[in-house]
Design a protein around this motif. Structure first.
Motif, PDB file in Angstrom:
ATOM      1  N   GLU A 235      38.201  32.599  38.236  1.00 37.90           N
ATOM      2  CA  GLU A 235      39.292  31.629  38.079  1.00 37.90           C
ATOM      3  C   GLU A 235      40.631  32.227  38.520  1.00 37.90           C
ATOM      4  O   GLU A 235      41.446  31.545  39.147  1.00 37.90           O
ATOM      5  N   LYS A 236      40.856  33.493  38.222  1.00 39.77           N
ATOM      6  CA  LYS A 236      42.090  34.153  38.669  1.00 39.77           C
ATOM      7  C   LYS A 236      42.122  34.239  40.195  1.00 39.77           C
ATOM      8  O   LYS A 236      43.146  33.986  40.826  1.00 39.77           O
ATOM      9  N   LEU A 237      40.986  34.607  40.771  1.00 32.63           N
ATOM     10  CA  LEU A 237      40.886  34.702  42.226  1.00 32.63           C
ATOM     11  C   LEU A 237      41.095  33.336  42.874  1.00 32.63           C
ATOM     12  O   LEU A 237      41.768  33.221  43.896  1.00 32.63           O
ATOM     13  N   LYS A 238      40.539  32.307  42.266  1.00 31.93           N
ATOM     14  CA  LYS A 238      40.705  30.946  42.776  1.00 31.93           C
ATOM     15  C   LYS A 238      42.176  30.531  42.737  1.00 31.93           C
ATOM     16  O   LYS A 238      42.679  29.932  43.691  1.00 31.93           O
ATOM     17  N   SER A 239      42.866  30.848  41.653  1.00 25.19           N
ATOM     18  CA  SER A 239      44.294  30.518  41.551  1.00 25.19           C
ATOM     19  C   SER A 239      45.096  31.217  42.639  1.00 25.19           C
ATOM     20  O   SER A 239      45.980  30.619  43.255  1.00 25.19           O
ATOM     21  N   THR A 240      44.770  32.468  42.893  1.00 26.01           N
ATOM     22  CA  THR A 240      45.460  33.219  43.941  1.00 26.01           C
ATOM     23  C   THR A 240      45.146  32.632  45.307  1.00 26.01           C
ATOM     24  O   THR A 240      46.042  32.456  46.134  1.00 26.01           O
ATOM     25  N   ARG A 241      43.894  32.307  45.549  1.00 27.50           N
ATOM     26  CA  ARG A 241      43.508  31.679  46.818  1.00 27.50           C
ATOM     27  C   ARG A 241      44.277  30.378  47.032  1.00 27.50           C
ATOM     28  O   ARG A 241      44.771  30.103  48.111  1.00 27.50           O
ATOM     29  N   ASN A 242      44.386  29.562  45.978  1.00 33.19           N
ATOM     30  CA  ASN A 242      45.096  28.291  46.087  1.00 33.19           C
ATOM     31  C   ASN A 242      46.582  28.505  46.373  1.00 33.19           C
ATOM     32  O   ASN A 242      47.167  27.795  47.189  1.00 33.19           O
ATOM     33  N   LEU A 243      47.170  29.491  45.718  1.00 29.94           N
ATOM     34  CA  LEU A 243      48.572  29.823  45.984  1.00 29.94           C
ATOM     35  C   LEU A 243      48.753  30.198  47.449  1.00 29.94           C
ATOM     36  O   LEU A 243      49.657  29.701  48.122  1.00 29.94           O
ATOM     37  N   LEU A 244      47.887  31.061  47.950  1.00 30.36           N
ATOM     38  CA  LEU A 244      47.982  31.490  49.342  1.00 30.36           C
ATOM     39  C   LEU A 244      47.758  30.332  50.308  1.00 30.36           C
ATOM     40  O   LEU A 244      48.472  30.197  51.299  1.00 30.36           O
ATOM     41  N   ALA A 245      46.783  29.504  50.020  1.00 30.18           N
ATOM     42  CA  ALA A 245      46.464  28.402  50.924  1.00 30.18           C
ATOM     43  C   ALA A 245      47.578  27.366  50.979  1.00 30.18           C
ATOM     44  O   ALA A 245      47.833  26.788  52.032  1.00 30.18           O
ATOM     45  N   HIS A 246      48.241  27.159  49.861  1.00 33.77           N
ATOM     46  CA  HIS A 246      49.259  26.113  49.795  1.00 33.77           C
ATOM     47  C   HIS A 246      50.675  26.615  50.030  1.00 33.77           C
ATOM     48  O   HIS A 246      51.561  25.815  50.348  1.00 33.77           O
ATOM     49  N   GLN A 247      50.884  27.933  49.868  1.00 37.18           N
ATOM     50  CA  GLN A 247      52.234  28.467  50.034  1.00 37.18           C
ATOM     51  C   GLN A 247      52.230  29.755  50.862  1.00 37.18           C
ATOM     52  O   GLN A 247      52.976  30.686  50.580  1.00 37.18           O
ATOM     53  N   LEU A 248      51.398  29.785  51.877  1.00 35.86           N
ATOM     54  CA  LEU A 248      51.244  30.988  52.697  1.00 35.86           C
ATOM     55  C   LEU A 248      52.567  31.465  53.264  1.00 35.86           C
ATOM     56  O   LEU A 248      52.899  32.645  53.178  1.00 35.86           O
TER      57      LEU A 248
ATOM     58  N   SER B 132      52.712  37.044  44.915  1.00 34.72           N
ATOM     59  CA  SER B 132      51.271  36.846  44.818  1.00 34.72           C
ATOM     60  C   SER B 132      50.611  38.173  44.470  1.00 34.72           C
ATOM     61  O   SER B 132      51.088  39.234  44.859  1.00 34.72           O
ATOM     62  N   GLU B 133      49.505  38.072  43.770  1.00 34.54           N
ATOM     63  CA  GLU B 133      48.742  39.265  43.374  1.00 34.54           C
ATOM     64  C   GLU B 133      47.559  39.529  44.313  1.00 34.54           C
ATOM     65  O   GLU B 133      46.679  40.314  43.977  1.00 34.54           O
ATOM     66  N   HIS B 134      47.537  38.874  45.474  1.00 30.40           N
ATOM     67  CA  HIS B 134      46.346  38.959  46.323  1.00 30.40           C
ATOM     68  C   HIS B 134      46.010  40.377  46.771  1.00 30.40           C
ATOM     69  O   HIS B 134      44.840  40.725  46.864  1.00 30.40           O
ATOM     70  N   GLU B 135      47.008  41.197  47.031  1.00 29.23           N
ATOM     71  CA  GLU B 135      46.712  42.571  47.452  1.00 29.23           C
ATOM     72  C   GLU B 135      46.041  43.343  46.331  1.00 29.23           C
ATOM     73  O   GLU B 135      45.053  44.040  46.549  1.00 29.23           O
ATOM     74  N   ALA B 136      46.544  43.195  45.110  1.00 35.98           N
ATOM     75  CA  ALA B 136      45.981  43.901  43.964  1.00 35.98           C
ATOM     76  C   ALA B 136      44.603  43.348  43.588  1.00 35.98           C
ATOM     77  O   ALA B 136      43.764  44.075  43.060  1.00 35.98           O
ATOM     78  N   GLN B 137      44.360  42.072  43.866  1.00 37.95           N
ATOM     79  CA  GLN B 137      43.103  41.430  43.477  1.00 37.95           C
ATOM     80  C   GLN B 137      42.012  41.520  44.535  1.00 37.95           C
ATOM     81  O   GLN B 137      40.865  41.167  44.267  1.00 37.95           O
ATOM     82  N   PHE B 138      42.340  41.993  45.721  1.00 40.03           N
ATOM     83  CA  PHE B 138      41.358  41.987  46.803  1.00 40.03           C
ATOM     84  C   PHE B 138      40.110  42.790  46.446  1.00 40.03           C
ATOM     85  O   PHE B 138      38.984  42.347  46.711  1.00 40.03           O
ATOM     86  N   ASP B 139      40.275  43.945  45.836  1.00 41.73           N
ATOM     87  CA  ASP B 139      39.113  44.765  45.460  1.00 41.73           C
ATOM     88  C   ASP B 139      38.223  44.031  44.462  1.00 41.73           C
ATOM     89  O   ASP B 139      36.991  44.115  44.534  1.00 41.73           O
ATOM     90  N   ALA B 140      38.834  43.311  43.509  1.00 42.28           N
ATOM     91  CA  ALA B 140      38.055  42.542  42.529  1.00 42.28           C
ATOM     92  C   ALA B 140      37.286  41.425  43.217  1.00 42.28           C
ATOM     93  O   ALA B 140      36.146  41.115  42.846  1.00 42.28           O
ATOM     94  N   LEU B 141      37.887  40.819  44.225  1.00 38.93           N
ATOM     95  CA  LEU B 141      37.233  39.757  44.990  1.00 38.93           C
ATOM     96  C   LEU B 141      36.004  40.299  45.719  1.00 38.93           C
ATOM     97  O   LEU B 141      34.909  39.734  45.627  1.00 38.93           O
ATOM     98  N   VAL B 142      36.161  41.418  46.395  1.00 34.68           N
ATOM     99  CA  VAL B 142      35.037  42.027  47.112  1.00 34.68           C
ATOM    100  C   VAL B 142      33.973  42.503  46.124  1.00 34.68           C
ATOM    101  O   VAL B 142      32.772  42.362  46.376  1.00 34.68           O
ATOM    102  N   ALA B 143      34.395  43.038  44.981  1.00 34.85           N
ATOM    103  CA  ALA B 143      33.442  43.515  43.969  1.00 34.85           C
ATOM    104  C   ALA B 143      32.583  42.366  43.442  1.00 34.85           C
ATOM    105  O   ALA B 143      31.374  42.522  43.238  1.00 34.85           O
ATOM    106  N   LEU B 144      33.186  41.204  43.226  1.00 34.09           N
ATOM    107  CA  LEU B 144      32.418  40.050  42.744  1.00 34.09           C
ATOM    108  C   LEU B 144      31.453  39.564  43.827  1.00 34.09           C
ATOM    109  O   LEU B 144      30.289  39.248  43.541  1.00 34.09           O
ATOM    110  N   LEU B 145      31.907  39.516  45.059  1.00 33.51           N
ATOM    111  CA  LEU B 145      31.046  39.147  46.178  1.00 33.51           C
ATOM    112  C   LEU B 145      29.850  40.093  46.250  1.00 33.51           C
ATOM    113  O   LEU B 145      28.707  39.668  46.389  1.00 33.51           O
ATOM    114  N   ARG B 146      30.109  41.386  46.130  1.00 34.13           N
ATOM    115  CA  ARG B 146      29.042  42.390  46.196  1.00 34.13           C
ATOM    116  C   ARG B 146      28.098  42.276  44.997  1.00 34.13           C
ATOM    117  O   ARG B 146      26.879  42.337  45.144  1.00 34.13           O
TER     118      ARG B 146
END
Length: 196
Positions: free
Chosen positions: A95-108, A118-132
């Motif tokens: 849900e946190k990742l989704k909120s960040t994605r939405n922020l980026l998509a709508h306010q790039l 935006s926290e996208h840089e700090a959250q990128f590792d968590a995003l890849v970790a969940l994918l993995r």
């Protein structure tokens, strides 16, 4: 310098804008890869054939997955949770990742120019970790048990690189300007043409 001046400075400096835009778009892309893999892997698991539009799914997919939520994504997440592929903390992370994605998509533009934080840089590792994590679960719990080639084999979970993660690594590699994969592909393609 005013905030407005700082924002223009960021926007007009290619050395600042390019990496900022790259990281933001990679986050959005990776999140979309995560969403697609969550839905597509489960749909593929329940597929029972093919037609002109691709894989077809039976009634089991409706009753065991889609019945859990009107959104195929959230139904799939619930299915993954019930099958212990993910835990409650992973759902919170999603849900946190989704909120960040939405922020980026709508306010790039606002994010890359520094107008919106935006926290996208700090959250990128968590995003890849969940994918993995989800990808490895599929390999360990679905692909290996259904493939007789792995009967009796010792499996190193740490060494597993799911296809979605491999694709992401290749995408980042190429998008960052590296041409090694292109050169290798061209060389192999030429080998194939000369051997044909």
């Amino acid at each position: 310098m005013s905030d407005s001046t700082d924002q223009w400075e960021r926007f007009l400096d290619p050395d600042v804008l390019r990496p900022s835009l790259f990281l933001a778009t990679m986050f959005i892309t990776t999140f979309e890869i995560l969403k697609d893999s969550i839905v597509d892997d489960i749909r593929g698991f329940y597929s029972n054939g093919f037609d002109k539009n691709g894989p077809t799914v039976g009634t089991d997919y409706q009753s065991k997955v889609l019945s859990k939520n009107k959104s195929p994504l959230y139904a799939s997440l619930k299915w993954l949770r019930e099958n212990d592929a993910i835990d409650d903390e992973d759902l919170v992370t999603f849900e946190k990742l989704k909120s960040t994605r939405n922020l980026l998509a709508h306010q790039l533009f606002a994010v890359v120019t520094g107008q919106v934080q935006s926290e996208h840089e700090a959250q990128f590792d968590a995003l890849v970790a969940l994918l993995r994590k989800i990808g490895v679960w599929w390999v360990i719990n679905v692909e290996i048990p259904t493939n007789p080639d792995f009967d009796g084999e010792e499996i190193d979970e740490e060494g597993i690189v799911p296809g979605s993660v491999l694709s992401l690594k290749m995408l980042i590699h190429v998008a960052s300007g590296n041409t090694e994969l292109l050169e290798y592909w061209r060389k192999e393609r030429m080998k194939g043409k000369t051997n044909a």
